[in-house]
Design a protein around this motif. Structure first.
Motif, PDB file in Angstrom:
ATOM      1  N   LEU A  86      -4.508   8.055  -0.061  1.00 40.98           N
ATOM      2  CA  LEU A  86      -4.815   8.035   1.005  1.00 40.98           C
ATOM      3  C   LEU A  86      -5.790   6.820   1.694  1.00 40.98           C
ATOM      4  CD1 LEU A  86      -5.014   9.606   3.934  1.00 40.98           C
ATOM      5  CD2 LEU A  86      -7.096  10.611   2.850  1.00 40.98           C
ATOM      6  N   GLY A  87      -6.516   6.217   0.563  1.00 40.07           N
ATOM      7  CA  GLY A  87      -7.151   5.179   0.984  1.00 40.07           C
ATOM      8  C   GLY A  87      -6.461   3.953   1.104  1.00 40.07           C
ATOM      9  N   LEU A  88      -5.288   3.849   0.051  1.00 38.67           N
ATOM     10  CA  LEU A  88      -4.535   2.568   0.139  1.00 38.67           C
ATOM     11  C   LEU A  88      -3.799   2.581   1.638  1.00 38.67           C
ATOM     12  CD1 LEU A  88      -3.035   2.534  -3.384  1.00 38.67           C
ATOM     13  CD2 LEU A  88      -4.506   0.806  -2.443  1.00 38.67           C
ATOM     14  N   LEU A  89      -3.324   3.841   2.002  1.00 38.81           N
ATOM     15  CA  LEU A  89      -2.303   3.809   3.240  1.00 38.81           C
ATOM     16  C   LEU A  89      -3.493   3.593   4.538  1.00 38.81           C
ATOM     17  CD1 LEU A  89      -0.644   7.477   2.718  1.00 38.81           C
ATOM     18  CD2 LEU A  89       0.378   4.697   2.776  1.00 38.81           C
ATOM     19  N   THR A  90      -4.707   4.006   4.320  1.00 40.11           N
ATOM     20  CA  THR A  90      -5.485   3.777   5.436  1.00 40.11           C
ATOM     21  C   THR A  90      -5.960   2.336   5.511  1.00 40.11           C
ATOM     22  OG1 THR A  90      -6.518   5.783   5.215  1.00 40.11           O
ATOM     23  CG2 THR A  90      -7.788   4.422   6.383  1.00 40.11           C
ATOM     24  N   LEU A  91      -6.134   1.642   4.192  1.00 40.49           N
ATOM     25  CA  LEU A  91      -6.623   0.342   4.148  1.00 40.49           C
ATOM     26  C   LEU A  91      -5.406  -0.492   4.848  1.00 40.49           C
ATOM     27  CD1 LEU A  91      -7.716  -1.763   1.215  1.00 40.49           C
ATOM     28  CD2 LEU A  91      -5.818  -2.717   2.710  1.00 40.49           C
ATOM     29  N   GLY A  92      -4.042  -0.447   4.604  1.00 32.91           N
ATOM     30  CA  GLY A  92      -3.048  -1.023   5.298  1.00 32.91           C
ATOM     31  C   GLY A  92      -2.907  -0.663   6.490  1.00 32.91           C
ATOM     32  N   LEU A  93      -3.211   0.463   7.128  1.00 28.21           N
ATOM     33  CA  LEU A  93      -2.878   0.770   8.319  1.00 28.21           C
ATOM     34  C   LEU A  93      -4.091   0.041   9.262  1.00 28.21           C
ATOM     35  CD1 LEU A  93      -1.695   2.496  10.850  1.00 28.21           C
ATOM     36  CD2 LEU A  93      -3.089   4.244  10.163  1.00 28.21           C
ATOM     37  N   MET A  94      -5.259   0.237   8.826  1.00 27.78           N
ATOM     38  CA  MET A  94      -6.677  -0.147   9.454  1.00 27.78           C
ATOM     39  C   MET A  94      -6.242  -1.839   9.623  1.00 27.78           C
ATOM     40  SD  MET A  94      -8.684   1.674  10.759  1.00 27.78           S
ATOM     41  CE  MET A  94     -10.514   0.976  10.659  1.00 27.78           C
ATOM     42  N   PHE A  95      -5.857  -2.427   8.667  1.00 29.38           N
ATOM     43  CA  PHE A  95      -5.821  -3.975   8.531  1.00 29.38           C
ATOM     44  C   PHE A  95      -4.631  -4.260   9.795  1.00 29.38           C
ATOM     45  CE2 PHE A  95      -4.194  -8.195   7.346  1.00 29.38           C
ATOM     46  CZ  PHE A  95      -5.231  -8.778   7.171  1.00 29.38           C
ATOM     47  N   LEU A  96      -3.585  -3.622   9.784  1.00 23.10           N
ATOM     48  CA  LEU A  96      -2.452  -3.970  10.772  1.00 23.10           C
ATOM     49  C   LEU A  96      -3.070  -3.604  12.217  1.00 23.10           C
ATOM     50  CD1 LEU A  96       0.820  -2.540   9.406  1.00 23.10           C
ATOM     51  CD2 LEU A  96       0.308  -4.966   9.968  1.00 23.10           C
ATOM     52  N   ARG A 118     -17.044  -6.701  18.863  1.00 21.94           N
ATOM     53  CA  ARG A 118     -17.010  -5.317  17.849  1.00 21.94           C
ATOM     54  C   ARG A 118     -16.686  -4.221  18.772  1.00 21.94           C
ATOM     55  NH1 ARG A 118     -16.869  -9.115  15.060  1.00 21.94           N
ATOM     56  NH2 ARG A 118     -17.987  -9.439  13.329  1.00 21.94           N
ATOM     57  N   ASP A 119     -15.738  -3.442  18.598  1.00 23.25           N
ATOM     58  CA  ASP A 119     -15.353  -2.406  19.240  1.00 23.25           C
ATOM     59  C   ASP A 119     -15.035  -0.969  18.500  1.00 23.25           C
ATOM     60  OD1 ASP A 119     -12.968  -2.819  17.954  1.00 23.25           O
ATOM     61  OD2 ASP A 119     -12.204  -4.101  19.388  1.00 23.25           O
ATOM     62  N   ARG A 120     -14.295  -0.064  19.100  1.00 16.02           N
ATOM     63  CA  ARG A 120     -14.154   1.114  18.384  1.00 16.02           C
ATOM     64  C   ARG A 120     -13.147   0.995  16.990  1.00 16.02           C
ATOM     65  NH1 ARG A 120     -10.886   4.566  23.022  1.00 16.02           N
ATOM     66  NH2 ARG A 120      -9.972   2.455  23.595  1.00 16.02           N
ATOM     67  N   TRP A 121     -12.550  -0.156  16.952  1.00 10.51           N
ATOM     68  CA  TRP A 121     -12.023  -0.117  15.404  1.00 10.51           C
ATOM     69  C   TRP A 121     -13.253  -0.440  14.541  1.00 10.51           C
ATOM     70  CZ3 TRP A 121     -12.273  -3.854  11.661  1.00 10.51           C
ATOM     71  CH2 TRP A 121     -11.280  -3.860  10.522  1.00 10.51           C
ATOM     72  N   ASP A 122     -13.957  -1.248  14.791  1.00  8.38           N
ATOM     73  CA  ASP A 122     -15.266  -1.389  13.960  1.00  8.38           C
ATOM     74  C   ASP A 122     -16.182  -0.445  13.608  1.00  8.38           C
ATOM     75  OD1 ASP A 122     -15.705  -4.685  13.674  1.00  8.38           O
ATOM     76  OD2 ASP A 122     -14.734  -4.205  15.633  1.00  8.38           O
ATOM     77  N   ALA A 123     -16.272   0.383  14.822  1.00 11.07           N
ATOM     78  CA  ALA A 123     -17.114   1.903  14.735  1.00 11.07           C
ATOM     79  C   ALA A 123     -16.142   2.717  13.663  1.00 11.07           C
ATOM     80  CB  ALA A 123     -17.191   2.274  16.175  1.00 11.07           C
ATOM     81  N   LEU A 124     -15.021   2.823  13.806  1.00 12.36           N
ATOM     82  CA  LEU A 124     -14.341   3.493  12.874  1.00 12.36           C
ATOM     83  C   LEU A 124     -14.402   3.285  11.659  1.00 12.36           C
ATOM     84  CD1 LEU A 124     -12.043   6.007  12.847  1.00 12.36           C
ATOM     85  CD2 LEU A 124     -10.328   4.275  13.213  1.00 12.36           C
ATOM     86  N   LEU A 125     -14.048   1.840  11.215  1.00 13.74           N
ATOM     87  CA  LEU A 125     -14.485   1.359   9.988  1.00 13.74           C
ATOM     88  C   LEU A 125     -15.762   1.681   9.296  1.00 13.74           C
ATOM     89  CD1 LEU A 125     -13.322  -0.469   7.594  1.00 13.74           C
ATOM     90  CD2 LEU A 125     -14.091  -2.177   8.716  1.00 13.74           C
ATOM     91  N   GLU A 126     -16.795   1.374  10.212  1.00 18.03           N
ATOM     92  CA  GLU A 126     -18.222   1.852   9.841  1.00 18.03           C
ATOM     93  C   GLU A 126     -18.461   3.533   9.452  1.00 18.03           C
ATOM     94  OE1 GLU A 126     -22.669   1.371  11.027  1.00 18.03           O
ATOM     95  OE2 GLU A 126     -21.278   0.723  12.359  1.00 18.03           O
ATOM     96  N   LYS A 127     -17.653   4.092  10.249  1.00 18.12           N
ATOM     97  CA  LYS A 127     -17.753   5.421   9.957  1.00 18.12           C
ATOM     98  C   LYS A 127     -17.041   5.924   8.759  1.00 18.12           C
ATOM     99  CE  LYS A 127     -16.588  10.074  12.008  1.00 18.12           C
ATOM    100  NZ  LYS A 127     -16.151  10.589  13.499  1.00 18.12           N
ATOM    101  N   TRP A 128     -15.731   5.077   8.277  1.00 20.24           N
ATOM    102  CA  TRP A 128     -15.125   5.394   7.117  1.00 20.24           C
ATOM    103  C   TRP A 128     -16.021   4.958   5.929  1.00 20.24           C
ATOM    104  CZ3 TRP A 128     -10.421   1.854   5.596  1.00 20.24           C
ATOM    105  CH2 TRP A 128     -10.010   2.172   4.595  1.00 20.24           C
ATOM    106  N   ALA A 129     -16.696   3.951   6.194  1.00 24.44           N
ATOM    107  CA  ALA A 129     -17.453   3.259   4.973  1.00 24.44           C
ATOM    108  C   ALA A 129     -18.488   4.243   4.408  1.00 24.44           C
ATOM    109  CB  ALA A 129     -17.914   1.973   5.256  1.00 24.44           C
ATOM    110  N   CYS A 163       0.790  -1.373   0.073  1.00 23.03           N
ATOM    111  CA  CYS A 163      -0.014   0.034  -0.012  1.00 23.03           C
ATOM    112  C   CYS A 163       0.797   1.208   0.038  1.00 23.03           C
ATOM    113  CB  CYS A 163      -0.786   0.020   1.043  1.00 23.03           C
ATOM    114  SG  CYS A 163      -2.314  -1.189   1.271  1.00 23.03           S
ATOM    115  N   VAL A 164       1.846   1.291   0.782  1.00 22.82           N
ATOM    116  CA  VAL A 164       2.627   2.612   0.659  1.00 22.82           C
ATOM    117  C   VAL A 164       3.562   2.602  -0.440  1.00 22.82           C
ATOM    118  CG1 VAL A 164       4.951   3.288   1.915  1.00 22.82           C
ATOM    119  CG2 VAL A 164       3.058   2.291   3.442  1.00 22.82           C
TER     120      VAL A 164
END
Length: 709
Positions: free
Chosen positions: A86-96, A222-233, A65-66
């Motif tokens: 930015l989308g690619l970087l966020t994808l890689g960061l969120m997955f990690l 399901r925690d804040r990570w999932d909430a952040l992903l939903e907000k992103w989507a 992604c980087v």
């Protein structure tokens, strides 16, 4: 026996002595234990390898992604490439982040009903616990808590770092447990809990628990990570597409980890069962064998009494009656259960002998090792315990003697049990006395028990179907009441119930709802693939007993009918039986309709999703089902039922009981998905509501016909 205080613990005036053991090798891990340890270690190593592969994939994905972002930006810097980058970087960061978020999670074992106690509160109890921990070579509990129920456990808060940093373990003692045991049995249960963490016990279970929590966090939490992903989507635009890709990757990983969780947990369950066996042996070393056996039995009965008591208290809440102290009521319930099952009481506690226990155990011929059970069966545990010749002279005094002001703590835990309960009429709140409780239970027993003259013949079951008018015309000699409601028929009734249970278990083994490779039937071992062979054995037995009771029920009806003729109530008897059988037919009809409609609704939904249209032939299915549903409801409208049957009211009639509002219609010509859903919501409770009416009518029928005999 009244033991004296150990010299090193002068507070202990009540501490049952341990048995004198010449050989303690039974405390060494067994071959089966070692095997489960190896399997579990293999499982943990397998998970670590899988996780490292996933992390490696995550790092590689992040690198790609980087690199891709750098290449895009180097080619052209504009709004589009910046968004893609930015989308690619966020994808890689969120997955990690998804793969490592468990590192920061803390799993707290919380129970609002617990209350912590200290040495100043209960010096004798704490001294007892500390002395016992020393005796079984276990660390002393960090903190001690009381809870209301029939339970004891060691618990702790944990995180991923607990794999490397020892956690402080707490002890929870349920006052319902204290209420169910004598002093030596209480010591046995405490020793069992410490046995899980003693020097002779493997610590592997704690590690597996933590690893399981890690996987559970990744897969199910399901925690804040999932909430952040939903907000992103939900942000929209091109950037949100990468949220969808992230979700796709994470869902794939979660499916893989779910399989790993199942695989590892299966090994953990095997280890857990072996740990229970070993903890039982630690308890034997502290008290001897028999107190451990009797403790297990009394806990089971004590818990049954506790659950029954809670049910009674819940009903009494409806009358705005609140108990100040539930533990005398719990003791009263234990005594009532003992009386009901003809169990002798000594010092207020049930004497559960081997013979009595065998009688109370299931008579099922089907036995299997539940791979997903964390505890062995009662019989297996007792067999393991009695492999150690460790006689003792138990202390039969009550463990309540270890507590300072037990009445105060009983009331405190009772108050916690009632915390959050809202009364319908708070101004009418009343104190529930022991007399109130006993009266309520007696009334409940009277309400639930059928007349004794039936000798259990009609208990807890529906009737076989027959035509009451046709059977009434059978003028052959009738059997006597004593013959029909005999002890032999009661025995055969229990046998038939056991066969039903066996058939159900075998069907679950066949469908893999019960996961086991082998099972025993009547002392012989079978492979799971041989279930049909065993079903072929029990079906003729079941059919023969069903035929016997079909005939016996008809004979019982003829006996009652002769009595009803003499009293001018023959037509009323037939009317009541016909009503019952019509309700039975109605319940079965709606049950079948619900199964058919559930499938039809699913197929229609699948056809319509994503803008599709109804499949060919589905319109005909909808119309056919609608006709059947409307016809069934019209039939229900013809059922004449009294306005009051038991506690059920039918003021608007039986059909209105099933469906208070106008029954929805569905038609293919004017197809409407909302109408289909609305009809399902009306149909779903109908089988249960019809069953309630059927059981109420049956109960009233059986009680009424007893007045004719």
């Amino acid at each position: 026996m009244q033991p004296t205080a150990p010299a090193d613990h002068p507070l202990l005036i009540l501490y049952p002595p341990a048995p004198i053991l010449d050989d303690t090798t039974f405390l060494d891990p067994s071959p089966a234990f070692r095997q489960q340890v190896r399997r579990t270690l293999f499982g943990i190593l397998g998970f670590i390898m899988l996780y490292l592969l996933l992390v490696g994939f995550g790092v590689a994905l992040g690198y790609v992604c980087v690199l891709s972002t750098i290449m895009l930006v180097s080619l052209s810097i504009n709004k589009f490439t910046l968004i893609i980058g930015l989308g690619l970087l966020t994808l890689g960061l969120m997955f990690l982040l998804f793969l490592v978020k468990f590192l920061f999670a803390v799993y707290k074992n919380q129970n609002t009903q617990r209350v912590e106690i200290t040495t100043s509160d209960h010096p004798n109890l704490v001294a007892f616990i500390h002395k016992l921990a020393d005796d079984v070579h276990a660390p002393k509990p960090h903190r001690i808590f009381l809870s209301p129920d029939v339970n004891a456990c060691v618990f702790y808060n944990s995180s991923f770092w607990s794999l490397f940093i020892p956690v402080k373990k707490n002890l929870e003692i349920g006052l319902g447990l204290v209420n169910s045991l004598n002093m030596t049995e209480f010591k046995a249960v405490m020793a069992h809990e410490f046995g899980h963490f003693s020097q002779r016990s493997m610590k592997l279970g704690s590690y597996v628990y933590i690893v399981n929590r890690v996987i559970y966090n990744l897969v199910y939490d399901r925690d804040r990570w999932d909430a952040l992903l939903e907000k992103w989507a939900n942000s929209g635009g091109v950037w949100s597409i990468f949220a969808g890709l992230t979700q796709l990757l994470v869902n794939l990983v979660r499916r893989v980890l779910a399989k790993a969780y199942e695989w590892l947990n299966l090994r953990y369950m095997g280890l857990s069962r072996e740990m229970e066996y070993q903890a039982d042996l630690v308890a034997v070393s502290a008290t001897g064998a028999e107190p451990v056996v009797t403790a297990l039995r009394r806990i089971e009965l004590g818990n049954a009494a506790y659950q029954q008591m809670l049910g009674n208290l819940n009903e009494l809440i409806g009358e705005s009656k609140i108990a100040e102290n539930i533990y005398p009521l719990h003791s009263r319930t234990i005594q009532m259960l003992a009386a009901e099952n003809k169990i002798e009481l000594i010092h207020g506690l049930p004497v559960l002998t081997d013979e009595l226990t065998r009688k109370m155990m299931s008579a099922s011929r089907v036995n299997y090792q539940d791979q997903w059970s964390s505890h062995p069966g009662q019989a297996e545990r007792e067999e393991n315990i009695r492999t150690v010749p460790a006689p003792c002279n138990p202390d039969t005094t009550s463990p309540w003697l270890l507590f300072n002001k037990p009445d105060y703590w009983q009331k405190e835990l009772t108050a916690r049990l009632y915390a959050g309960v809202e009364l319908e009429n708070p101004t009418n709140k009343q104190r529930l006395t022991a007399t109130d409780y006993a009266t309520h239970v007696a009334d409940q027993i009277k309400r639930d028990q059928l007349p004794e003259l039936y000798n259990g013949f009609y208990d807890s079951r529906l009737l076989f179907h027959f035509d009451p008018k046709e059977v009434a015309q059978d003028h052959t000699e009738v059997f006597t009441q004593k013959t029909l409601f005999s002890d032999e028929n009661l025995r055969l009734r229990k046998k038939l119930a056991t066969i039903y249970e066996e058939q159900n278990v075998l069907e679950q083994i066949k469908s893999k709802q019960i996961q086991t490779r082998t099972f025993d039937f009547d002392g012989k071992k079978y492979d799971r693939r041989e279930v049909d062979q065993v079903l072929a054995i029990i079906r003729p037995e079941m059919e023969a007993l069903q035929a016997h009771f079909q005939k016996t029920e008809e004979d019982a009806f003829r006996l009652v009918y002769r009595k009803a003729l003499q009293q001018g109530l023959a037509d009323e008897l037939i009317r009541r039986y016909e009503l019952y059988f019509r309700l039975n037919e109605d319940r079965e009809t709606y049950g079948q309709l619900l199964l058919v409609y559930s499938e039809l609704l699913k197929n229609t939904h699948d056809a319509l999703k994503d803008g599709g249209t109804k499949k060919r032939g589905m319109g005909r299915q909808i119309d056919e089902f609608n006709d059947k549903m409307q016809q069934a409801y019209r039939n229900s409208q013809t059922i004449d039922i009294p306005s009051q049957v038991g506690t059920l009211t039918f003021e608007r009639g039986y059909a209105a009981h099933l469906c208070p509002d106008t029954l929805r219609e569905i038609k293919s010509e004017s197809f409407n998905w909302e109408d289909m859903v609305a009809l399902y919501q009306q149909l779903e409770p109908m089988p249960n509501l019809a069953g309630q009416a059927q059981i109420a009518v049956l109960d009233e029928l059986i009680r009424w016909q007893a007045t004719l005999l």
